[in-house]
Design an enzyme around this catalytic site. Structure first.
Site, PDB file in Angstrom:
ATOM      1  N   ILE A  60       0.907  -1.174   0.169  1.00 23.89           N
ATOM      2  CA  ILE A  60       0.010  -0.204   0.063  1.00 23.89           C
ATOM      3  C   ILE A  60       0.858   1.150  -0.048  1.00 23.89           C
ATOM      4  CG2 ILE A  60      -1.716   1.470   1.422  1.00 23.89           C
ATOM      5  CD1 ILE A  60      -2.753  -1.556   2.256  1.00 23.89           C
TER       6      ILE A  60
ATOM      7  N   ASP B  45      11.191   3.693   4.623  1.00 25.05           N
ATOM      8  CA  ASP B  45      11.147   2.193   4.820  1.00 25.05           C
ATOM      9  C   ASP B  45      12.412   1.688   5.462  1.00 25.05           C
ATOM     10  OD1 ASP B  45       8.686   0.320   3.365  1.00 25.05           O
ATOM     11  OD2 ASP B  45      10.557  -0.571   3.971  1.00 25.05           O
TER      12      ASP B  45
ATOM     13  N   ASP C  39      13.796   2.697  10.903  1.00 20.46           N
ATOM     14  CA  ASP C  39      12.660   2.112  11.321  1.00 20.46           C
ATOM     15  C   ASP C  39      11.906   3.328  12.392  1.00 20.46           C
ATOM     16  OD1 ASP C  39      11.033   1.057  13.147  1.00 20.46           O
ATOM     17  OD2 ASP C  39      12.374  -0.261  14.155  1.00 20.46           O
ATOM     18  N   VAL C  40      10.855   3.523  11.563  1.00 16.43           N
ATOM     19  CA  VAL C  40      10.172   4.715  12.362  1.00 16.43           C
ATOM     20  C   VAL C  40       9.682   4.700  13.849  1.00 16.43           C
ATOM     21  CG1 VAL C  40       9.111   5.593  10.098  1.00 16.43           C
ATOM     22  CG2 VAL C  40       7.809   3.813  11.358  1.00 16.43           C
TER      23      VAL C  40
ATOM     24  N   ASN D  46       1.826   4.761   7.198  1.00 17.89           N
ATOM     25  CA  ASN D  46       1.379   3.075   6.695  1.00 17.89           C
ATOM     26  C   ASN D  46       2.053   2.236   7.278  1.00 17.89           C
ATOM     27  OD1 ASN D  46       0.319   1.842   4.504  1.00 17.89           O
ATOM     28  ND2 ASN D  46       2.201   1.828   3.962  1.00 17.89           N
TER      29      ASN D  46
ATOM     30  N   SER E 108      -6.885  -0.643  10.182  1.00 18.84           N
ATOM     31  CA  SER E 108      -7.325  -2.098   9.638  1.00 18.84           C
ATOM     32  C   SER E 108      -9.046  -2.338   9.748  1.00 18.84           C
ATOM     33  CB  SER E 108      -6.471  -3.360   9.900  1.00 18.84           C
ATOM     34  OG  SER E 108      -6.959  -4.406   9.497  1.00 18.84           O
TER      35      SER E 108
ATOM     36  N   TYR F 256      -2.211  -7.304  16.886  1.00 20.47           N
ATOM     37  CA  TYR F 256      -2.521  -6.859  15.650  1.00 20.47           C
ATOM     38  C   TYR F 256      -4.223  -5.869  15.730  1.00 20.47           C
ATOM     39  CZ  TYR F 256      -2.831  -5.683  10.672  1.00 20.47           C
ATOM     40  OH  TYR F 256      -2.845  -5.101   9.327  1.00 20.47           O
TER      41      TYR F 256
ATOM     42  N   THR G 172      -6.214  -7.635   0.884  1.00 19.16           N
ATOM     43  CA  THR G 172      -5.668  -6.675   0.305  1.00 19.16           C
ATOM     44  C   THR G 172      -4.673  -7.371  -0.525  1.00 19.16           C
ATOM     45  OG1 THR G 172      -6.059  -4.475   1.594  1.00 19.16           O
ATOM     46  CG2 THR G 172      -4.619  -4.470  -0.232  1.00 19.16           C
ATOM     47  N   ASP G 173      -4.457  -7.277  -1.832  1.00 22.08           N
ATOM     48  CA  ASP G 173      -3.595  -8.263  -2.807  1.00 22.08           C
ATOM     49  C   ASP G 173      -1.978  -7.575  -2.691  1.00 22.08           C
ATOM     50  OD1 ASP G 173      -2.182  -9.882  -4.257  1.00 22.08           O
ATOM     51  OD2 ASP G 173      -3.220  -9.499  -5.978  1.00 22.08           O
TER      52      ASP G 173
END
Length: 262
Positions: free
Chosen positions: A38, A57, A83-84, A110, A155, A168, A200-201
């Site tokens: 995404i 990222d 790493d955020v 994200n 999500s 999660y 989501t693919d």
């Protein structure tokens, strides 16, 4: 505009006459988790709409590939590898952004670990929720331009359905709780919204649609397909855009209607 989605047909990401959603060309979007899935789709579509992209990222190689792809089409992009959830990474990344592009008008929160990773609960919540808060607070402190907006990738898990992974579901619900807090108390600085993807693919779910569980879920989705990364990215970009100037504090499910069938 070509490539309009019909029932069960995803948008064509190669479409060249895509609308720009009212964005001002040259404004900056910061997107975390930008190297794949995404986040990558958000970065690519934003660049097509004329935004400068600050792509963050952990994965240096895929992030460099993304930057090359954006640059090859004339887009402006800078990358931050790290790493955020780490304070020093975030501090240094924003310093680099300030020197390169200046303040970012838009933030797409994200990044986050996949549900398949067996993380210890407390640590997972720290990473998943703490990183969103750290990115947002650091971004807000940079002196935001008028019309600033933030969207978090949440999500359907935790917000609309329960899932097997406790951390999660809890983390995604907590992220949306933080978004609602921001929408109520920080609206004078920026708008805040959340997008809740369904199945989501993306590389994280590679092969899942062919599994027994995946087939069961697909059978419950009225549009009879998985969502694409572009489906999610365009919803995120809409909520960030000036076209959504009076949308604040919403949870937008992008799930093909799956959760209304539960």
């Amino acid at each position: 505009m070509t490539g309009q989605p019909g029932r069960g047909r995803p948008l064509d990401p190669t479409t060249q006459d895509r609308v720009d959603l009212g964005f001002t060309r040259g404004d900056t979007l910061l997107v975390t988790g930008a190297a794949s899935g995404i986040g990558r789709a958000v970065a690519l579509n934003a660049a097509r709409m004329g935004l400068r992209v600050s792509a963050w990222d952990l994965q240096a190689g895929p992030l460099a590939t993304l930057a090359e792809e954006i640059g090859a089409t004339g887009g402006e992009v800078m990358t931050v590898v790290g790493d955020v959830s780490d304070e020093a990474t975030v501090r240094d990344g924003f310093a680099e952004l300030a020197g390169r592009f200046g303040p970012a008008r838009y933030l797409a929160n994200n990044a986050g670990p996949p549900s398949s990773v067996p993380l210890e609960f407390d640590e997972a919540v720290r990473i998943s929720v703490g990183s969103v808060r750290r990115m947002t607070e650091t971004w807000a402190a940079t002196g935001l331009p008028e019309g600033a907006a933030m969207v978090a990738t949440t999500s359907v898990a935790g917000n609309l359905v329960g899932t097997e992974s406790d951390w999660y579901s809890a983390s995604k619900a907590a992220v949306m709780g933080y978004v609602r807090h921001l929408a109520a108390h920080r609206a004078g600085e920026f708008r805040s919204n959340g997008v809740a993807p369904g199945m989501t693919d993306t590389p994280r779910l590679a092969g899942y649609a062919d599994s027994e569980a995946g087939q069961h879920i697909l059978g419950r989705i009225p549009l009879r397909r998985m969502g694409s990364a572009d489906d999610m990215a365009l919803a995120i970009l809409f909520l960030l855009s000036p076209l959504a100037a009076y949308v604040n504090g919403v949870l937008l499910p992008v799930d093909g209607g799956w959760t209304v069938t539960q």
